[in-house]
Design a protein around this motif. Sequence first.
Motif, PDB file in Angstrom:
ATOM      1  N   GLY A  32       0.781  -1.232   0.000  1.00  0.00           N
ATOM      2  CA  GLY A  32       0.000   0.000   0.000  1.00  0.00           C
ATOM      3  C   GLY A  32       0.808   1.275   0.000  1.00  0.00           C
ATOM      4  N   PHE A  33       2.123   1.153  -0.116  1.00  0.00           N
ATOM      5  CA  PHE A  33       2.975   2.336  -0.172  1.00  0.00           C
ATOM      6  C   PHE A  33       3.074   2.850  -1.607  1.00  0.00           C
ATOM      7  CE2 PHE A  33       4.442   0.202   3.649  1.00  0.00           C
ATOM      8  CZ  PHE A  33       4.522   1.250   4.538  1.00  0.00           C
ATOM      9  N   GLN A  34       3.249   4.153  -1.751  1.00  0.00           N
ATOM     10  CA  GLN A  34       3.591   4.729  -3.052  1.00  0.00           C
ATOM     11  C   GLN A  34       5.107   4.646  -3.140  1.00  0.00           C
ATOM     12  OE1 GLN A  34       2.113   8.687  -3.840  1.00  0.00           O
ATOM     13  NE2 GLN A  34       3.700   9.032  -5.360  1.00  0.00           N
ATOM     14  N   VAL A  35       5.622   3.999  -4.173  1.00  0.00           N
ATOM     15  CA  VAL A  35       7.051   3.711  -4.254  1.00  0.00           C
ATOM     16  C   VAL A  35       7.670   4.346  -5.495  1.00  0.00           C
ATOM     17  CG1 VAL A  35       8.791   1.886  -4.404  1.00  0.00           C
ATOM     18  CG2 VAL A  35       6.754   1.539  -3.001  1.00  0.00           C
ATOM     19  N   GLU A  36       8.803   4.992  -5.286  1.00  0.00           N
ATOM     20  CA  GLU A  36       9.660   5.483  -6.364  1.00  0.00           C
ATOM     21  C   GLU A  36      11.013   4.812  -6.165  1.00  0.00           C
ATOM     22  OE1 GLU A  36       8.829   7.654  -8.779  1.00  0.00           O
ATOM     23  OE2 GLU A  36       6.818   8.047  -8.021  1.00  0.00           O
ATOM     24  N   THR A  37      11.828   4.771  -7.219  1.00  0.00           N
ATOM     25  CA  THR A  37      13.133   4.130  -7.105  1.00  0.00           C
ATOM     26  C   THR A  37      14.243   5.068  -7.567  1.00  0.00           C
ATOM     27  OG1 THR A  37      12.978   3.119  -9.301  1.00  0.00           O
ATOM     28  CG2 THR A  37      12.180   1.803  -7.438  1.00  0.00           C
ATOM     29  N   ALA A  38      15.440   4.790  -7.071  1.00  0.00           N
ATOM     30  CA  ALA A  38      16.647   5.508  -7.476  1.00  0.00           C
ATOM     31  C   ALA A  38      17.767   4.489  -7.610  1.00  0.00           C
ATOM     32  CB  ALA A  38      17.004   6.583  -6.456  1.00  0.00           C
ATOM     33  N   LEU A  39      18.713   4.789  -8.512  1.00  0.00           N
ATOM     34  CA  LEU A  39      19.765   3.822  -8.858  1.00  0.00           C
ATOM     35  C   LEU A  39      20.963   3.844  -7.929  1.00  0.00           C
ATOM     36  CD1 LEU A  39      19.760   4.432 -12.718  1.00  0.00           C
ATOM     37  CD2 LEU A  39      18.453   2.745 -11.402  1.00  0.00           C
TER      38      LEU A  39
END
Length: 130
Positions: A32-39
Motif C-alpha cells: 500500500g505504499f507509493q514507491v519510487e526508485t533511485a539507482l
Amino acid sequence: MAAVDEFLGKVLVVDDDEVIRQLIAVNLTLEGFQVETALDGQDCLDRVPDVRPDVITLDVMMPRLDGWTTAARLRGGDGTGHIKIVLITARAQEEDKRRGMEIGVDAYLTKPFDPAELIQVVRDLAPKKD
C-alpha cells in the motif's frame, strides 16, 4: 496486506541492483505504499525534492555515492533531516551497524532480508494515520 485505497506513505527505494530494487519496490507497493526508485546515492539526492518521501530504503555499497554518504547528507540537509532511513546492506559487522546509527539512520537490515520484516520496519517508520 493493506487495502488498495489505504495510503501508507511514500517510499524511495535506492539500490544499484535492479533485482533487489524491484523486489523491495514490489513488496512495498503491494502493501500500500507509493514507491519510487533511485539507482544510487546521487540519484536519490537528486530525486528527493520531487518525490518527498516519508521513508528511504538505502543500500550501502553503490557507485557514484554510497549509502553512508547519502544518509549523512540527508541527515544534514535542509528539509531532509526528518526523512526516515532504512539501510539495507550485506555489511553485517557491528562496526557497520554502529556507523549507521551514528549517522542517524532509523533502521538497519542485512541482506538477505525477510520481505515481511522490511515491510514491518517501513510501516513502523511511516507517518501514522489517524
